[in-house]
Design a protein around this motif. Structure first.
Motif, PDB file in Angstrom:
ATOM      1  N   VAL A  36      -8.069  -4.770 -27.702  1.00 16.41           N
ATOM      2  CA  VAL A  36      -6.627  -4.977 -27.786  1.00 16.41           C
ATOM      3  C   VAL A  36      -6.093  -5.541 -26.472  1.00 16.41           C
ATOM      4  O   VAL A  36      -5.224  -6.435 -26.473  1.00 16.41           O
ATOM      5  N   ALA A  37      -6.596  -5.056 -25.359  1.00 18.17           N
ATOM      6  CA  ALA A  37      -6.146  -5.565 -24.056  1.00 18.17           C
ATOM      7  C   ALA A  37      -6.462  -7.053 -23.922  1.00 18.17           C
ATOM      8  O   ALA A  37      -5.634  -7.839 -23.446  1.00 18.17           O
ATOM      9  N   THR A  38      -7.649  -7.450 -24.338  1.00 16.97           N
ATOM     10  CA  THR A  38      -8.004  -8.867 -24.301  1.00 16.97           C
ATOM     11  C   THR A  38      -7.132  -9.669 -25.249  1.00 16.97           C
ATOM     12  O   THR A  38      -6.682 -10.778 -24.915  1.00 16.97           O
ATOM     13  N   ALA A  39      -6.861  -9.120 -26.427  1.00 20.52           N
ATOM     14  CA  ALA A  39      -5.989  -9.804 -27.375  1.00 20.52           C
ATOM     15  C   ALA A  39      -4.602 -10.017 -26.779  1.00 20.52           C
ATOM     16  O   ALA A  39      -4.002 -11.095 -26.922  1.00 20.52           O
ATOM     17  N   ASN A  40      -4.086  -8.997 -26.098  1.00 20.74           N
ATOM     18  CA  ASN A  40      -2.777  -9.129 -25.449  1.00 20.74           C
ATOM     19  C   ASN A  40      -2.788 -10.234 -24.408  1.00 20.74           C
ATOM     20  O   ASN A  40      -1.839 -11.019 -24.296  1.00 20.74           O
ATOM     21  N   LYS A  41      -3.857 -10.292 -23.635  1.00 19.31           N
ATOM     22  CA  LYS A  41      -3.998 -11.352 -22.638  1.00 19.31           C
ATOM     23  C   LYS A  41      -4.000 -12.720 -23.318  1.00 19.31           C
ATOM     24  O   LYS A  41      -3.339 -13.667 -22.848  1.00 19.31           O
ATOM     25  N   MET A  42      -4.716 -12.842 -24.418  1.00 19.56           N
ATOM     26  CA  MET A  42      -4.796 -14.124 -25.113  1.00 19.56           C
ATOM     27  C   MET A  42      -3.444 -14.520 -25.699  1.00 19.56           C
ATOM     28  O   MET A  42      -3.094 -15.714 -25.746  1.00 19.56           O
ATOM     29  N   LEU A  43      -2.655 -13.553 -26.129  1.00 18.62           N
ATOM     30  CA  LEU A  43      -1.313 -13.864 -26.639  1.00 18.62           C
ATOM     31  C   LEU A  43      -0.413 -14.367 -25.512  1.00 18.62           C
ATOM     32  O   LEU A  43       0.388 -15.291 -25.716  1.00 18.62           O
ATOM     33  N   LYS A  44      -0.533 -13.759 -24.349  1.00 20.14           N
ATOM     34  CA  LYS A  44       0.233 -14.253 -23.190  1.00 20.14           C
ATOM     35  C   LYS A  44      -0.190 -15.683 -22.857  1.00 20.14           C
ATOM     36  O   LYS A  44       0.647 -16.544 -22.561  1.00 20.14           O
ATOM     37  N   LYS A 181       1.834 -22.306 -12.603  1.00 19.67           N
ATOM     38  CA  LYS A 181       2.331 -21.090 -11.953  1.00 19.67           C
ATOM     39  C   LYS A 181       2.382 -19.937 -12.944  1.00 19.67           C
ATOM     40  O   LYS A 181       1.956 -18.806 -12.628  1.00 19.67           O
ATOM     41  N   ALA A 182       2.873 -20.201 -14.149  1.00 20.78           N
ATOM     42  CA  ALA A 182       2.910 -19.162 -15.187  1.00 20.78           C
ATOM     43  C   ALA A 182       1.501 -18.753 -15.597  1.00 20.78           C
ATOM     44  O   ALA A 182       1.210 -17.569 -15.807  1.00 20.78           O
ATOM     45  N   PHE A 183       0.628 -19.748 -15.713  1.00 20.90           N
ATOM     46  CA  PHE A 183      -0.773 -19.484 -16.058  1.00 20.90           C
ATOM     47  C   PHE A 183      -1.419 -18.594 -15.000  1.00 20.90           C
ATOM     48  O   PHE A 183      -2.065 -17.585 -15.317  1.00 20.90           O
ATOM     49  N   SER A 184      -1.239 -18.955 -13.751  1.00 20.09           N
ATOM     50  CA  SER A 184      -1.824 -18.191 -12.651  1.00 20.09           C
ATOM     51  C   SER A 184      -1.287 -16.767 -12.609  1.00 20.09           C
ATOM     52  O   SER A 184      -2.014 -15.818 -12.305  1.00 20.09           O
ATOM     53  N   SER A 185      -0.015 -16.597 -12.958  1.00 19.64           N
ATOM     54  CA  SER A 185       0.581 -15.260 -12.977  1.00 19.64           C
ATOM     55  C   SER A 185      -0.081 -14.365 -14.010  1.00 19.64           C
ATOM     56  O   SER A 185      -0.334 -13.185 -13.764  1.00 19.64           O
ATOM     57  N   VAL A 186      -0.360 -14.934 -15.185  1.00 22.74           N
ATOM     58  CA  VAL A 186      -1.053 -14.152 -16.221  1.00 22.74           C
ATOM     59  C   VAL A 186      -2.443 -13.756 -15.742  1.00 22.74           C
ATOM     60  O   VAL A 186      -2.872 -12.604 -15.907  1.00 22.74           O
ATOM     61  N   ILE A 187      -3.168 -14.701 -15.155  1.00 25.71           N
ATOM     62  CA  ILE A 187      -4.506 -14.404 -14.638  1.00 25.71           C
ATOM     63  C   ILE A 187      -4.454 -13.253 -13.640  1.00 25.71           C
ATOM     64  O   ILE A 187      -5.259 -12.304 -13.702  1.00 25.71           O
ATOM     65  N   LYS A 188      -3.483 -13.300 -12.716  1.00 23.11           N
ATOM     66  CA  LYS A 188      -3.364 -12.258 -11.697  1.00 23.11           C
ATOM     67  C   LYS A 188      -2.935 -10.926 -12.308  1.00 23.11           C
ATOM     68  O   LYS A 188      -3.477  -9.868 -11.972  1.00 23.11           O
ATOM     69  N   ASP A 192      -7.103  -6.719 -13.490  1.00 20.51           N
ATOM     70  CA  ASP A 192      -7.742  -5.411 -13.656  1.00 20.51           C
ATOM     71  C   ASP A 192      -8.126  -5.162 -15.112  1.00 20.51           C
ATOM     72  O   ASP A 192      -9.205  -4.630 -15.396  1.00 20.51           O
ATOM     73  N   SER A 193      -7.251  -5.553 -16.027  1.00 17.23           N
ATOM     74  CA  SER A 193      -7.537  -5.383 -17.449  1.00 17.23           C
ATOM     75  C   SER A 193      -8.738  -6.217 -17.871  1.00 17.23           C
ATOM     76  O   SER A 193      -9.586  -5.765 -18.651  1.00 17.23           O
ATOM     77  N   SER A 197     -12.201  -4.734 -19.434  1.00 22.35           N
ATOM     78  CA  SER A 197     -12.700  -5.141 -20.751  1.00 22.35           C
ATOM     79  C   SER A 197     -14.112  -5.702 -20.655  1.00 22.35           C
ATOM     80  O   SER A 197     -14.965  -5.420 -21.505  1.00 22.35           O
ATOM     81  N   LEU A 198     -14.370  -6.488 -19.634  1.00 21.92           N
ATOM     82  CA  LEU A 198     -15.715  -7.025 -19.433  1.00 21.92           C
ATOM     83  C   LEU A 198     -16.716  -5.892 -19.245  1.00 21.92           C
ATOM     84  O   LEU A 198     -17.809  -5.904 -19.831  1.00 21.92           O
ATOM     85  N   GLN A 199     -16.346  -4.918 -18.444  1.00 23.66           N
ATOM     86  CA  GLN A 199     -17.255  -3.803 -18.197  1.00 23.66           C
ATOM     87  C   GLN A 199     -17.448  -2.935 -19.430  1.00 23.66           C
ATOM     88  O   GLN A 199     -18.557  -2.498 -19.730  1.00 23.66           O
ATOM     89  N   SER A 200     -16.370  -2.706 -20.161  1.00 18.46           N
ATOM     90  CA  SER A 200     -16.437  -1.858 -21.340  1.00 18.46           C
ATOM     91  C   SER A 200     -17.231  -2.496 -22.471  1.00 18.46           C
ATOM     92  O   SER A 200     -18.041  -1.836 -23.130  1.00 18.46           O
ATOM     93  N   LEU A 201     -17.014  -3.793 -22.677  1.00 18.69           N
ATOM     94  CA  LEU A 201     -17.598  -4.454 -23.849  1.00 18.69           C
ATOM     95  C   LEU A 201     -18.876  -5.220 -23.538  1.00 18.69           C
ATOM     96  O   LEU A 201     -19.862  -5.101 -24.266  1.00 18.69           O
ATOM     97  N   LEU A 202     -18.890  -5.991 -22.472  1.00 17.88           N
ATOM     98  CA  LEU A 202     -20.042  -6.853 -22.233  1.00 17.88           C
ATOM     99  C   LEU A 202     -21.186  -6.147 -21.527  1.00 17.88           C
ATOM    100  O   LEU A 202     -22.346  -6.486 -21.755  1.00 17.88           O
ATOM    101  N   ARG A 203     -20.896  -5.185 -20.690  1.00 17.82           N
ATOM    102  CA  ARG A 203     -21.985  -4.481 -20.011  1.00 17.82           C
ATOM    103  C   ARG A 203     -22.865  -3.756 -21.012  1.00 17.82           C
ATOM    104  O   ARG A 203     -24.089  -3.831 -20.958  1.00 17.82           O
ATOM    105  N   SER A 204     -22.245  -3.090 -21.986  1.00 14.75           N
ATOM    106  CA  SER A 204     -23.052  -2.398 -23.002  1.00 14.75           C
ATOM    107  C   SER A 204     -23.777  -3.404 -23.883  1.00 14.75           C
ATOM    108  O   SER A 204     -24.908  -3.185 -24.309  1.00 14.75           O
ATOM    109  N   ASN A 205     -23.127  -4.552 -24.154  1.00 15.64           N
ATOM    110  CA  ASN A 205     -23.793  -5.596 -24.948  1.00 15.64           C
ATOM    111  C   ASN A 205     -25.026  -6.125 -24.251  1.00 15.64           C
ATOM    112  O   ASN A 205     -26.071  -6.371 -24.870  1.00 15.64           O
ATOM    113  N   MET A 206     -24.920  -6.342 -22.945  1.00 21.75           N
ATOM    114  CA  MET A 206     -26.049  -6.863 -22.172  1.00 21.75           C
ATOM    115  C   MET A 206     -27.197  -5.873 -22.172  1.00 21.75           C
ATOM    116  O   MET A 206     -28.369  -6.243 -22.290  1.00 21.75           O
TER     117      MET A 206
END
Length: 211
Positions: A36-44, A181-188, A192-193, A197-206
């Motif tokens: 969900v956190a990644t989905a929220n990021k993608m919506l932004k 500038k808006a793009f960079s703000s979302v990235i920043k 942390d999120s 998400s990378l640690q929660s989802l991809l580390r276990s996948n790897m």
């Protein structure tokens, strides 16, 4: 010796697919909150990058609506609709109709479950001629062990396995664009999120893919 076709996400001809992120699935899905956190990021990112978003819900009469954290109203006309389905694939007749009115070439998909609805949607989209980009830090399943196998199956079929940040930068493409500038703000703001998400989802996948 044949050379593999280079597949790029195409700014201006891309749609984000949000697959079945319904609240009732929260207790069952591995790393659901990270998805969900990644989905929220993608919506932004969709709002900043002017990317349309199409949402499906699996049997919402029984399974209820999409999680309230995802604010589709903020997208305005970029929200192409939330479509109920009984098929596991998102590529229902209604979704095909929505896509037929657009000049879309690339689909970026995130949601659940990796080995069921996300996989079947990806295979159907590839068969229909779309370039498919699966957001690896935005998909999961009830059983974490299913995810790396599903991602590999999609890769074998021709899908591009990527991450939310990678595809965002591909769609941005140029730091001189006025929206940077808006793009960079979302990235920043999402730094942390994104890491969580990378640690929660991809580390276990790897770990699973190494077994």
């Amino acid at each position: 010796m044949s050379v593999a076709r280079v597949v790029k996400v195409i700014p201006g001809r891309t749609v984000f697919f949000v697959c079945d992120l319904q609240a009732k699935f929260r207790p069952a899905i591995h790393g659901f909150d990270s998805v969900v956190a990644t989905a929220n990021k993608m919506l932004k990112m969709a709002k900043v990058l002017d990317v349309p978003v199409l949402v499906t819900e699996q049997n919402p009469r029984s399974l209820g609506p999409t999680v309230p954290e995802l604010a589709f109203a903020a997208l305005g006309q970029l929200h192409l609709g939330t479509i109920a389905k009984s098929l596991f694939t998102m590529l229902t007749p209604e979704v095909r109709d929505v896509l037929s009115d657009r000049q879309s070439k690339s689909i970026a998909i995130f949601g659940i479950e990796s080995h069921v609805c996300v996989l079947q949607t990806t295979l159907d989209l590839l068969e229909a001629g779309y370039d498919v980009h699966v957001i690896a830090d935005g998909v999961s399943s009830c059983n974490a062990e299913e995810v790396p196998i599903a991602l590999e199956r999609m890769r074998q079929a021709g899908a591009q396995i990527t991450t939310s940040e990678s595809i965002a930068f591909q769609l941005q493409a140029d730091a001189s664009r006025p929206n940077f500038k808006a793009f960079s703000s979302v990235i920043k703001d999402e730094k942390d999120s994104t890491k969580a998400s990378l640690q929660s989802l991809l580390r276990s996948n790897m770990k699973q893919s190494m077994l």
